[in-house]
Design a protein around this motif. Structure first.
Motif, PDB file in Angstrom:
ATOM      1  N   ARG A   1       1.746   7.263  -6.410  1.00 54.27           N
ATOM      2  CA  ARG A   1       0.714   8.280  -6.653  1.00 54.27           C
ATOM      3  C   ARG A   1       1.273   9.681  -6.415  1.00 54.27           C
ATOM      4  O   ARG A   1       1.044  10.595  -7.223  1.00 54.27           O
ATOM      5  CB  ARG A   1      -0.498   8.029  -5.752  1.00 54.27           C
ATOM      6  CG  ARG A   1      -1.690   8.949  -6.047  1.00 54.27           C
ATOM      7  CD  ARG A   1      -2.698   8.961  -4.916  1.00 54.27           C
ATOM      8  NE  ARG A   1      -2.133   9.536  -3.697  1.00 54.27           N
ATOM      9  CZ  ARG A   1      -1.966  10.853  -3.507  1.00 54.27           C
ATOM     10  NH1 ARG A   1      -2.329  11.726  -4.438  1.00 54.27           N
ATOM     11  NH2 ARG A   1      -1.453  11.293  -2.369  1.00 54.27           N
ATOM     12  N   ARG A   2       1.993   9.849  -5.303  1.00 53.59           N
ATOM     13  CA  ARG A   2       2.576  11.164  -5.008  1.00 53.59           C
ATOM     14  C   ARG A   2       3.591  11.569  -6.069  1.00 53.59           C
ATOM     15  O   ARG A   2       3.656  12.735  -6.476  1.00 53.59           O
ATOM     16  CB  ARG A   2       3.236  11.151  -3.627  1.00 53.59           C
ATOM     17  CG  ARG A   2       2.263  11.059  -2.467  1.00 53.59           C
ATOM     18  CD  ARG A   2       2.931  11.439  -1.156  1.00 53.59           C
ATOM     19  NE  ARG A   2       4.128  10.646  -0.901  1.00 53.59           N
ATOM     20  CZ  ARG A   2       4.151   9.506  -0.232  1.00 53.59           C
ATOM     21  NH1 ARG A   2       3.021   9.001   0.252  1.00 53.59           N
ATOM     22  NH2 ARG A   2       5.277   8.849  -0.038  1.00 53.59           N
TER      23      ARG A   2
ATOM     24  N   GLU B   1       1.062   4.315  -2.821  1.00 54.06           N
ATOM     25  CA  GLU B   1       0.903   5.710  -2.429  1.00 54.06           C
ATOM     26  C   GLU B   1       2.122   6.532  -2.822  1.00 54.06           C
ATOM     27  O   GLU B   1       2.002   7.682  -3.274  1.00 54.06           O
ATOM     28  CB  GLU B   1       0.646   5.809  -0.924  1.00 54.06           C
ATOM     29  CG  GLU B   1       0.594   7.234  -0.371  1.00 54.06           C
ATOM     30  CD  GLU B   1      -0.480   8.105  -1.005  1.00 54.06           C
ATOM     31  OE1 GLU B   1      -0.365   9.345  -0.900  1.00 54.06           O
ATOM     32  OE2 GLU B   1      -1.428   7.558  -1.620  1.00 54.06           O
TER      33      GLU B   1
ATOM     34  N   ASP C   1       0.825  -1.208   0.000  1.00 54.39           N
ATOM     35  CA  ASP C   1       0.000   0.000   0.000  1.00 54.39           C
ATOM     36  C   ASP C   1       0.857   1.256   0.000  1.00 54.39           C
ATOM     37  O   ASP C   1       0.553   2.237  -0.691  1.00 54.39           O
ATOM     38  CB  ASP C   1      -0.917   0.007   1.227  1.00 54.39           C
ATOM     39  CG  ASP C   1      -1.913  -1.140   1.216  1.00 54.39           C
ATOM     40  OD1 ASP C   1      -2.215  -1.655   0.123  1.00 54.39           O
ATOM     41  OD2 ASP C   1      -2.385  -1.518   2.304  1.00 54.39           O
ATOM     42  N   SER C   2       1.943   1.240   0.783  1.00 57.23           N
ATOM     43  CA  SER C   2       2.780   2.434   0.869  1.00 57.23           C
ATOM     44  C   SER C   2       3.501   2.680  -0.450  1.00 57.23           C
ATOM     45  O   SER C   2       3.745   3.838  -0.822  1.00 57.23           O
ATOM     46  CB  SER C   2       3.792   2.303   2.017  1.00 57.23           C
ATOM     47  OG  SER C   2       4.686   1.236   1.792  1.00 57.23           O
TER      48      SER C   2
END
Length: 405
Positions: free
Chosen positions: A69-70, A66, A62-63
């Motif tokens: 995405r950033r 993310e 998950d990290s």
């Protein structure tokens, strides 16, 4: 400069029928070039051996999703990407990053060598071609799809035995006024924190900003900016452009080079001493596990990453010290780790067995995994992170307790 013995390739998980068969092992010896200071291991396996069918799917972290995405959000703003732009990601895995590019309304293409992983990306709607990047492949993609405004190469630059050919491939893909963004584990972290588990056969190189700058320059790409980021225990994000469009480098490039120089990494002498620090890490972890064994504690592991297999095999850990591993990736369930032959189960087994100690092998994801495993505090389990310094984390509060060697 570092001898980790001989191990099987780290992603070659075994099924139960393979347990009575021999495994091929290869030396795992880290070396440094006296001329260009590139850290490397001999190319004893080929990318085709590892990546034609691959066990790692990025979207299970998950990290990491993310993080991607950033990156995409920032890159769209930084480079003013829009519907007329084109982004190519090399080693695009299961589409974990390019799905965010699509969401931003930007045309994109993934280049992924692993057929099974690339198929998962296509199922998500991410356009993907199956190929290993070299100069010829880069030219073919450019001829068919046009030059890329941005070429992304995250955690792949270290996986290429032919650095020069791959770098020419990057240059073939990118527009003459475009950008190349590369994320790669920073050799500064490897050396200063003795992160020996980042060394395995599919990682052929280990880069400083200085050595990466030299490598990119061989294909006419100039590093113009660098970011020091926390992923994988310490990485660098390099921004490069074709030399004619590059302009002067940012102050962050000079700052990163100065940090490396202060650590002694711009001279061969700065790399000696790693062997001793790694041996101390091994002794500390084995001492802890033997104490658990003596005390009758049930010890299991969380995660079955490639890096974990370097740790297990170098330390000589078998199922008497870590009974089994659990992993979120169904592809690994029912299989056994290479060399150590520790079984891999679904994460749900933890709640059933309620072990006393959980050793987290993907230690670089500490915050994410500690949160995921907070429920294990219900039965008093403790989480152990073996690197870069062995420490215990309270699963509920996240409080850390260091250990002395």
């Amino acid at each position: 400069m570092l001898d980790l013995g001989a191990t099987p390739p780290c992603e070659k998980l075994l099924d139960d029928q393979a347990l009575d068969q021999a495994e091929v092992t290869y030396p795992l010896h880290l070396r440094v070039c006296a001329d260009c200071l590139l850290l490397q291991i001999p190319a004893l396996i080929t990318p085709e051996d590892t990546f034609t069918e691959y066990a790692y799917f990025s979207s299970f972290s998950d990290s990491w999703v993310e993080h991607a995405r950033r990156f995409v959000t920032d890159a769209v703003d930084r480079l003013d990407l829009n519907g007329d732009s084109f982004v190519v990601e090399v080693a695009s895995n299961d589409g974990y990053l390019l799905r965010h590019v699509l969401d931003a309304g930007v045309r994109c293409l993934g280049i992924e060598p692993s057929v099974n992983v690339g198929a998962a990306a296509v199922e998500r709607g991410v356009p993907t071609v199956t190929a290993f990047l070299d100069e010829a492949a880069g030219r073919r993609v450019r001829a068919e799809h046009g030059p890329a405004d941005l070429v992304v190469a995250n955690n792949v630059y270290a996986h290429i035995p032919d650095v020069l050919g791959f770098t020419r491939g990057l240059r073939a893909l990118v527009a003459d006024d475009g950008w190349v963004s590369i994320e790669v584990h920073h050799a500064l972290a490897l050396i200063t924190q003795a992160q020996y588990d980042t060394i395995y056969h599919e990682h052929f190189q280990y880069y400083t900003v200085a050595s990466a700058t030299n490598a990119l320059a061989t294909a006419g790409l100039t590093v113009v900016d660098v970011e020091l980021i926390e992923t994988h225990g310490g990485s660098i994000r390099l921004w490069a452009r074709p030399a004619a469009a590059a302009g002067p480098p940012s102050a962050r490039v000079a700052d990163a080079l100065a940090i490396e120089a202060d650590a002694g990494l711009h001279d061969v002498a700065g790399y000696v001493g790693l062997q001793h620090r790694v041996e101390l890490q091994r002794q500390q972890l084995l001492g802890f596990l033997l104490e658990c064994r003596t005390a009758g504690k049930r010890v299991v592991g969380y995660g079955a990453p490639g890096k974990g297999n370097t740790l297990l095999n170098y330390c000589g850990i078998r199922s008497d010290l870590i009974e089994y591993l659990v992993d979120r990736n169904p592809y690994k369930h029912g299989k056994f780790t290479p060399g150590a032959r520790i079984p891999v189960h679904p994460v749900e087994v933890l709640d059933k067995d309620r072990p006393d100690v959980i050793v987290v092998l993907p230690w670089n994801l500490e915050a994410e995994i500690t949160a995921q495993l907070a429920y294990t505090a219900e039965w008093g389990a403790v989480l152990v992170y073996p690197l870069p310094n062995l420490h215990v984390v309270d699963a509920l509060s996240g409080a850390k307790e260091g250990m002395q060697s």
